[in-house]
Design a protein around this motif. Structure first.
Motif, PDB file in Angstrom:
ATOM      1  N   PHE A   1      29.715  43.212 -18.713  1.00 23.52           N
ATOM      2  CA  PHE A   1      31.044  43.315 -19.321  1.00 23.52           C
ATOM      3  C   PHE A   1      31.816  42.019 -19.107  1.00 23.52           C
ATOM      4  O   PHE A   1      32.419  41.471 -20.027  1.00 23.52           O
ATOM      5  CB  PHE A   1      31.845  44.477 -18.723  1.00 23.52           C
ATOM      6  CG  PHE A   1      31.707  45.777 -19.442  1.00 23.52           C
ATOM      7  CD1 PHE A   1      32.300  45.986 -20.685  1.00 23.52           C
ATOM      8  CD2 PHE A   1      30.988  46.818 -18.874  1.00 23.52           C
ATOM      9  CE1 PHE A   1      32.184  47.193 -21.338  1.00 23.52           C
ATOM     10  CE2 PHE A   1      30.864  48.033 -19.524  1.00 23.52           C
ATOM     11  CZ  PHE A   1      31.462  48.228 -20.761  1.00 23.52           C
ATOM     12  N   ILE A   2      31.807  41.530 -17.874  1.00 29.06           N
ATOM     13  CA  ILE A   2      32.562  40.322 -17.541  1.00 29.06           C
ATOM     14  C   ILE A   2      31.984  39.111 -18.275  1.00 29.06           C
ATOM     15  O   ILE A   2      32.724  38.304 -18.836  1.00 29.06           O
ATOM     16  CB  ILE A   2      32.595  40.111 -16.016  1.00 29.06           C
ATOM     17  CG1 ILE A   2      33.401  41.241 -15.358  1.00 29.06           C
ATOM     18  CG2 ILE A   2      33.200  38.752 -15.666  1.00 29.06           C
ATOM     19  CD1 ILE A   2      33.315  41.298 -13.853  1.00 29.06           C
TER      20      ILE A   2
ATOM     21  N   GLU B   1      39.654  44.303 -21.159  1.00 26.94           N
ATOM     22  CA  GLU B   1      40.708  43.380 -20.726  1.00 26.94           C
ATOM     23  C   GLU B   1      40.503  43.042 -19.259  1.00 26.94           C
ATOM     24  O   GLU B   1      40.118  43.897 -18.469  1.00 26.94           O
ATOM     25  CB  GLU B   1      42.095  44.017 -20.878  1.00 26.94           C
ATOM     26  CG  GLU B   1      42.643  44.008 -22.272  1.00 26.94           C
ATOM     27  CD  GLU B   1      43.165  42.639 -22.703  1.00 26.94           C
ATOM     28  OE1 GLU B   1      43.700  41.900 -21.860  1.00 26.94           O
ATOM     29  OE2 GLU B   1      43.028  42.335 -23.888  1.00 26.94           O
ATOM     30  N   PHE B   2      40.784  41.805 -18.926  1.00 31.65           N
ATOM     31  CA  PHE B   2      40.734  41.351 -17.540  1.00 31.65           C
ATOM     32  C   PHE B   2      42.160  41.148 -17.039  1.00 31.65           C
ATOM     33  O   PHE B   2      42.985  40.552 -17.725  1.00 31.65           O
ATOM     34  CB  PHE B   2      39.982  40.024 -17.429  1.00 31.65           C
ATOM     35  CG  PHE B   2      38.564  40.058 -17.941  1.00 31.65           C
ATOM     36  CD1 PHE B   2      37.778  41.191 -17.852  1.00 31.65           C
ATOM     37  CD2 PHE B   2      38.005  38.924 -18.498  1.00 31.65           C
ATOM     38  CE1 PHE B   2      36.477  41.206 -18.312  1.00 31.65           C
ATOM     39  CE2 PHE B   2      36.696  38.922 -18.959  1.00 31.65           C
ATOM     40  CZ  PHE B   2      35.927  40.070 -18.861  1.00 31.65           C
TER      41      PHE B   2
ATOM     42  N   ALA C   1      49.028  45.133 -17.054  1.00 33.50           N
ATOM     43  CA  ALA C   1      47.821  45.952 -16.934  1.00 33.50           C
ATOM     44  C   ALA C   1      48.121  47.401 -17.330  1.00 33.50           C
ATOM     45  O   ALA C   1      47.324  48.037 -18.032  1.00 33.50           O
ATOM     46  CB  ALA C   1      47.278  45.889 -15.511  1.00 33.50           C
ATOM     47  N   ILE C   2      49.268  47.912 -16.903  1.00 37.61           N
ATOM     48  CA  ILE C   2      49.654  49.276 -17.242  1.00 37.61           C
ATOM     49  C   ILE C   2      49.870  49.401 -18.747  1.00 37.61           C
ATOM     50  O   ILE C   2      49.447  50.387 -19.371  1.00 37.61           O
ATOM     51  CB  ILE C   2      50.898  49.712 -16.442  1.00 37.61           C
ATOM     52  CG1 ILE C   2      50.528  49.799 -14.954  1.00 37.61           C
ATOM     53  CG2 ILE C   2      51.446  51.041 -16.945  1.00 37.61           C
ATOM     54  CD1 ILE C   2      51.710  49.997 -14.027  1.00 37.61           C
ATOM     55  N   GLU C   3      50.497  48.416 -19.372  1.00 38.69           N
ATOM     56  CA  GLU C   3      50.693  48.432 -20.817  1.00 38.69           C
ATOM     57  C   GLU C   3      49.350  48.418 -21.552  1.00 38.69           C
ATOM     58  O   GLU C   3      49.177  49.103 -22.562  1.00 38.69           O
ATOM     59  CB  GLU C   3      51.559  47.260 -21.253  1.00 38.69           C
ATOM     60  CG  GLU C   3      53.010  47.412 -20.827  1.00 38.69           C
ATOM     61  CD  GLU C   3      53.852  46.173 -21.059  1.00 38.69           C
ATOM     62  OE1 GLU C   3      53.363  45.199 -21.671  1.00 38.69           O
ATOM     63  OE2 GLU C   3      55.019  46.176 -20.616  1.00 38.69           O
TER      64      GLU C   3
ATOM     65  N   VAL D   1      39.842  48.220 -18.300  1.00 41.09           N
ATOM     66  CA  VAL D   1      40.677  47.186 -17.710  1.00 41.09           C
ATOM     67  C   VAL D   1      40.059  46.865 -16.358  1.00 41.09           C
ATOM     68  O   VAL D   1      39.953  47.730 -15.489  1.00 41.09           O
ATOM     69  CB  VAL D   1      42.139  47.648 -17.540  1.00 41.09           C
ATOM     70  CG1 VAL D   1      42.952  46.580 -16.820  1.00 41.09           C
ATOM     71  CG2 VAL D   1      42.755  47.973 -18.888  1.00 41.09           C
ATOM     72  N   PHE D   2      39.626  45.617 -16.200  1.00 41.02           N
ATOM     73  CA  PHE D   2      39.018  45.175 -14.956  1.00 41.02           C
ATOM     74  C   PHE D   2      40.061  44.413 -14.154  1.00 41.02           C
ATOM     75  O   PHE D   2      40.448  43.306 -14.516  1.00 41.02           O
ATOM     76  CB  PHE D   2      37.799  44.291 -15.235  1.00 41.02           C
ATOM     77  CG  PHE D   2      36.668  45.039 -15.895  1.00 41.02           C
ATOM     78  CD1 PHE D   2      35.807  45.811 -15.135  1.00 41.02           C
ATOM     79  CD2 PHE D   2      36.483  44.986 -17.260  1.00 41.02           C
ATOM     80  CE1 PHE D   2      34.775  46.509 -15.724  1.00 41.02           C
ATOM     81  CE2 PHE D   2      35.455  45.690 -17.867  1.00 41.02           C
ATOM     82  CZ  PHE D   2      34.599  46.454 -17.099  1.00 41.02           C
TER      83      PHE D   2
END
Length: 87
Positions: free
Chosen positions: A9-10, A19-20, A28-30, A43-44
């Motif tokens: 994935f990365i 998303e990273f 990140a919350i959004e 989300v990583f």
């Protein structure tokens, strides 16, 4: 998710469903909320936009605190699936 899948994935970089984020913050919350309203995604946290693994320090209460932060900042309330990995 096993380590090989995580690293794939990365390696493949960000996309419509990946998303990273270096830290769990408002951005990140959004992103989590946006994924929840569409077809989902990953989300990583602890990975820079460049794909470099920067890591995060996890204590005994870190994950519950993050979940509480996500729940408090989303409506309808979002409770994401969470997994941790040591790489």
């Amino acid at each position: 998710m096993n380590e090989e899948t995580l690293l794939d994935f990365i390696k493949n970089g960000e996309s419509e469903t990946v998303e990273f984020k270096s830290a769990l913050d408002q951005a990140a919350i959004e992103t989590l909320a946006a994924f929840a309203k569409t077809k989902g995604g990953y989300v990583f946290v602890g990975v820079a936009d460049s794909g470099k693994i920067v890591g995060v320090k996890l204590g005994n209460e870190t994950i519950p605190q993050w979940l509480n932060q996500i729940k408090a900042n989303t409506f309808p309330t979002l409770i994401p699936d969470v997994a941790t990995a040591a790489i």
